[in-house]
Design an enzyme around this catalytic site. Structure first.
Site, PDB file in Angstrom:
ATOM      1  N   ARG A  12       0.839  -1.218   0.000  1.00  0.00           N
ATOM      2  CA  ARG A  12       0.000   0.000   0.000  1.00  0.00           C
ATOM      3  C   ARG A  12       0.868   1.260   0.000  1.00  0.00           C
ATOM      4  O   ARG A  12       0.569   2.239   0.683  1.00  0.00           O
ATOM      5  CB  ARG A  12      -0.932   0.028   1.218  1.00  0.00           C
ATOM      6  CG  ARG A  12      -1.990  -1.057   1.269  1.00  0.00           C
ATOM      7  CD  ARG A  12      -3.025  -0.866   0.163  1.00  0.00           C
ATOM      8  NE  ARG A  12      -4.217  -1.638   0.382  1.00  0.00           N
ATOM      9  CZ  ARG A  12      -4.382  -2.915   0.021  1.00  0.00           C
ATOM     10  NH1 ARG A  12      -3.410  -3.568  -0.563  1.00  0.00           N
ATOM     11  NH2 ARG A  12      -5.524  -3.527   0.238  1.00  0.00           N
ATOM     12  N   SER A  34     -11.025  -1.099   3.199  1.00  0.00           N
ATOM     13  CA  SER A  34     -10.187  -1.174   4.412  1.00  0.00           C
ATOM     14  C   SER A  34      -9.828   0.249   4.837  1.00  0.00           C
ATOM     15  O   SER A  34      -9.294   1.007   4.028  1.00  0.00           O
ATOM     16  CB  SER A  34      -8.872  -1.902   4.129  1.00  0.00           C
ATOM     17  OG  SER A  34      -9.098  -3.200   3.666  1.00  0.00           O
ATOM     18  N   GLU A  82      -5.225   3.660   6.089  1.00  0.00           N
ATOM     19  CA  GLU A  82      -4.945   3.367   4.686  1.00  0.00           C
ATOM     20  C   GLU A  82      -5.593   4.450   3.833  1.00  0.00           C
ATOM     21  O   GLU A  82      -5.081   4.853   2.792  1.00  0.00           O
ATOM     22  CB  GLU A  82      -5.539   1.985   4.348  1.00  0.00           C
ATOM     23  CG  GLU A  82      -4.976   1.374   3.101  1.00  0.00           C
ATOM     24  CD  GLU A  82      -6.043   0.891   2.165  1.00  0.00           C
ATOM     25  OE1 GLU A  82      -6.844   1.720   1.700  1.00  0.00           O
ATOM     26  OE2 GLU A  82      -6.068  -0.313   1.876  1.00  0.00           O
TER      27      GLU A  82
HETATM   28  N1  EPU Z   1     -10.518 -11.415   9.889  1.00  0.00           N
HETATM   29  C1  EPU Z   1     -11.271 -11.643  11.011  1.00  0.00           C
HETATM   30  N2  EPU Z   1     -12.258 -10.755  11.304  1.00  0.00           N
HETATM   31  C2  EPU Z   1     -12.535  -9.669  10.533  1.00  0.00           C
HETATM   32  C3  EPU Z   1     -11.765  -9.449   9.380  1.00  0.00           C
HETATM   33  C4  EPU Z   1     -10.753 -10.351   9.065  1.00  0.00           C
HETATM   34  O1  EPU Z   1     -11.064 -12.592  11.750  1.00  0.00           O
HETATM   35  O2  EPU Z   1     -13.435  -8.909  10.877  1.00  0.00           O
HETATM   36  C5  EPU Z   1      -9.465 -12.398   9.532  1.00  0.00           C
HETATM   37  C6  EPU Z   1      -9.909 -13.272   8.355  1.00  0.00           C
HETATM   38  O3  EPU Z   1     -10.622 -14.373   8.759  1.00  0.00           O
HETATM   39  C7  EPU Z   1      -8.569 -13.654   7.751  1.00  0.00           C
HETATM   40  C8  EPU Z   1      -7.719 -12.448   7.992  1.00  0.00           C
HETATM   41  O4  EPU Z   1      -8.327 -11.714   9.068  1.00  0.00           O
HETATM   42  O5  EPU Z   1      -7.995 -14.741   8.441  1.00  0.00           O
HETATM   43  C9  EPU Z   1      -7.544 -11.589   6.753  1.00  0.00           C
HETATM   44  O6  EPU Z   1      -8.806 -11.149   6.287  1.00  0.00           O
HETATM   45  P1  EPU Z   1      -9.078 -10.850   4.728  1.00  0.00           P
HETATM   46  O7  EPU Z   1      -8.648 -11.989   3.902  1.00  0.00           O
HETATM   47  O8  EPU Z   1     -10.469 -10.369   4.588  1.00  0.00           O
HETATM   48  O9  EPU Z   1      -8.058  -9.697   4.375  1.00  0.00           O
HETATM   49  P2  EPU Z   1      -7.596  -8.356   5.113  1.00  0.00           P
HETATM   50  O10 EPU Z   1      -6.179  -8.525   5.507  1.00  0.00           O
HETATM   51  O11 EPU Z   1      -8.548  -7.950   6.165  1.00  0.00           O
HETATM   52  C10 EPU Z   1      -6.680  -7.289   2.892  1.00  0.00           C
HETATM   53  C11 EPU Z   1      -6.795  -5.976   2.143  1.00  0.00           C
HETATM   54  C12 EPU Z   1      -8.124  -5.926   1.387  1.00  0.00           C
HETATM   55  C13 EPU Z   1      -8.172  -7.093   0.410  1.00  0.00           C
HETATM   56  C14 EPU Z   1      -8.043  -8.410   1.223  1.00  0.00           C
HETATM   57  C15 EPU Z   1      -8.016  -9.619   0.346  1.00  0.00           C
HETATM   58  C16 EPU Z   1      -5.491  -4.357   3.442  1.00  0.00           C
HETATM   59  C17 EPU Z   1      -5.528  -3.154   4.310  1.00  0.00           C
HETATM   60  N3  EPU Z   1      -6.690  -4.852   3.066  1.00  0.00           N
HETATM   61  O12 EPU Z   1      -7.694  -7.302   3.887  1.00  0.00           O
HETATM   62  O13 EPU Z   1      -8.167  -4.708   0.641  1.00  0.00           O
HETATM   63  O14 EPU Z   1      -9.389  -7.104  -0.316  1.00  0.00           O
HETATM   64  O15 EPU Z   1      -6.808  -8.375   1.982  1.00  0.00           O
HETATM   65  O16 EPU Z   1      -6.773  -9.737  -0.258  1.00  0.00           O
HETATM   66  O17 EPU Z   1      -4.407  -4.854   3.118  1.00  0.00           O
HETATM   67  C18 EPU Z   1      -8.923  -2.447   0.636  1.00  0.00           C
HETATM   68  O18 EPU Z   1      -7.738  -2.114   0.543  1.00  0.00           O
HETATM   69  O19 EPU Z   1      -9.834  -1.584   0.680  1.00  0.00           O
HETATM   70  C19 EPU Z   1      -9.260  -3.856   0.737  1.00  0.00           C
HETATM   71  C20 EPU Z   1     -10.513  -4.267   0.911  1.00  0.00           C
END
Ligand code: EPU
Length: 351
Positions: free
Chosen positions: A166, A243, A346
């Site tokens: 990012r 995010s 972010e």
């Molecule tokens: N998780 C939870 N509870 C929650 C949210 C997440 O337990 O409320 C856990 C999930 O179960 C998983 C882990 O956290 O084990 C990661 O969650 P997820 O795969 O949804 O990804 P993220 O790290 O929360 C990032 C990006 C997203 C992108 C997803 C998928 C950032 C800041 N965000 O989210 O990007 O879609 O990975 O690759 O890096 C965005 O930038 O606006 C965005 C949505």
């Protein structure tokens, strides 16, 4: 190019929040970008480049300078490669997901994991958009910019862009470069990347067209759209910028310490675009907000964390930027108290 005055910005952002821009213009060519920057310089006002407005929080008092909305369009094949890859040049004002759809339909692979991300092509390199195991920086051949310091067009290679998680030069040197178009180097080999946990799970349940266990780029696109649809809020229904925070990148020692306290905490070695991991771990803040802070689906007035993804902030119609700031600062404080981690936004703050 017409310079307008006192234009409300709320409708130009996906948060649907924000006061007016003192000056506002829409540019459709590099020459118009130059004229807009000259206007800002001559009037001694700051300028701000607006794409799709999907990663911004605009203050309730608006922006005191010139907002330059980039609507440079066009997709052209620049270089036909040796069947392995091709270079296409895309105007900064094209919508990102229209580009992804177009590439998948035309048999180019690479961008399908980045399906359904709102915003424009010009905004994609700024924060090096990433999702489902990939980042846009991997597919960029050059970024074409207007350098507002030197007042000339410049071509920036990936190494000049310093892509990170990012992050990029366009964030470090905020306001210097206006991205006018991006050249993408896309593959035609049909190879897909489905290592990300959600995708792996998805394809373990869904059968594939080819019947031989191979997954096509268009299936990956469908899968990503499906996954996002289930996890992320409907942009037409809620104010949101996806995010709101970055996932923290912490030392291995800090990760081990947190893991003792929270054994289920997920963590992934942080690999930079150069391919080297310097031992740091990226941890999902959504997990911490959800499991440690118990903040998933929590609301205060018109602002809350989304019921399916705590990293995503949603707002109801009428919410103010101040409410979002107060709410998110509260979350940052909770995380700091529980884990010692200083969280970074972010979303970009415009005021
Ligand atoms: N998780 C939870 N509870 C929650 C949210 C997440 O337990 O409320 C856990 C999930 O179960 C998983 C882990 O956290 O084990 C990661 O969650 P997820 O795969 O949804 O990804 P993220 O790290 O929360 C990032 C990006 C997203 C992108 C997803 C998928 C950032 C800041 N965000 O989210 O990007 O879609 O990975 O690759 O890096 C965005 O930038 O606006 C965005 C949505």
């Amino acid at each position: 190019m017409k310079i307008q005055e006192n234009i409300p910005l709320a409708s130009y952002t996906t948060f649907k929040i924000g006061g007016p821009a003192r000056f506002f213009c829409i540019v459709t060519s590099v020459d118009e970008v130059k004229s807009a920057v000259i206007f800002a310089k001559e009037n001694s006002v700051p300028f701000f480049v607006l794409g799709g407005g999907s990663n911004l929080l605009v203050s309730d008092t608006g922006f005191p300078g010139l907002v330059i909305k980039v609507e440079i369009k066009g997709i052209e094949i620049k270089e036909v490669g040796n069947n392995e890859n091709e270079i296409i040049r895309v105007g900064a004002g094209e919508m990102w997901d229209d580009l992804v759809e177009y590439t998948v339909k035309n048999g180019w692979n690479g961008l399908e994991n980045l399906s359904a991300i709102p915003g424009t092509v010009g905004a994609a390199p700024v924060q090096n958009i990433g999702a489902y195991g990939t980042e846009v920086g991997y597919f960029i051949s050059v970024v074409n910019v207007f350098d507002t310091k030197e007042m000339k067009e410049v071509t920036m290679l990936p190494r000049d862009c310093h892509f990170g998680y990012r992050n990029s030069t366009f964030k470090h040197e905020k306001g210097r470069y206006v991205i006018t178009s991006v050249d993408f180097k896309l593959n035609k080999d049909g190879k897909v990347s489905i290592e990300y946990r959600d995708l792996k799970e998805y394809f373990s349940k869904v059968s594939t067209d080819r019947g031989n266990g191979e997954v096509t780029p268009s299936q990956v696109r469908e899968a990503v759209i499906d996954i996002r649809w289930n996890k992320l809020p409907d942009w037409n229904k809620w104010g949101t910028a996806g995010s709101f925070f970055k996932n923290p990148v912490i030392s291995k020692e800090k990760f081990d310490e947190l893991k003792t306290k929270y054994p289920a905490l997920p963590g992934f070695p942080e690999i930079s675009i150069g391919g080297k991991s310097d031992g740091q771990m990226k941890i999902p803040l959504g997990w911490i907000l959800d499991n440690v802070c118990k903040a998933k689906g929590v609301t205060s007035g018109g602002v809350g964390t989304y019921k399916n993804q705590a990293l995503v902030i949603v707002t109801k119609s009428g919410a103010t930027a101040k409410e979002v700031v107060d709410f998110t600062q509260g979350l940052m404080k909770q995380v700091k108290e529980a884990t010692g981690i200083t969280v970074e936004a972010e979303v970009e703050w415009v005021n």
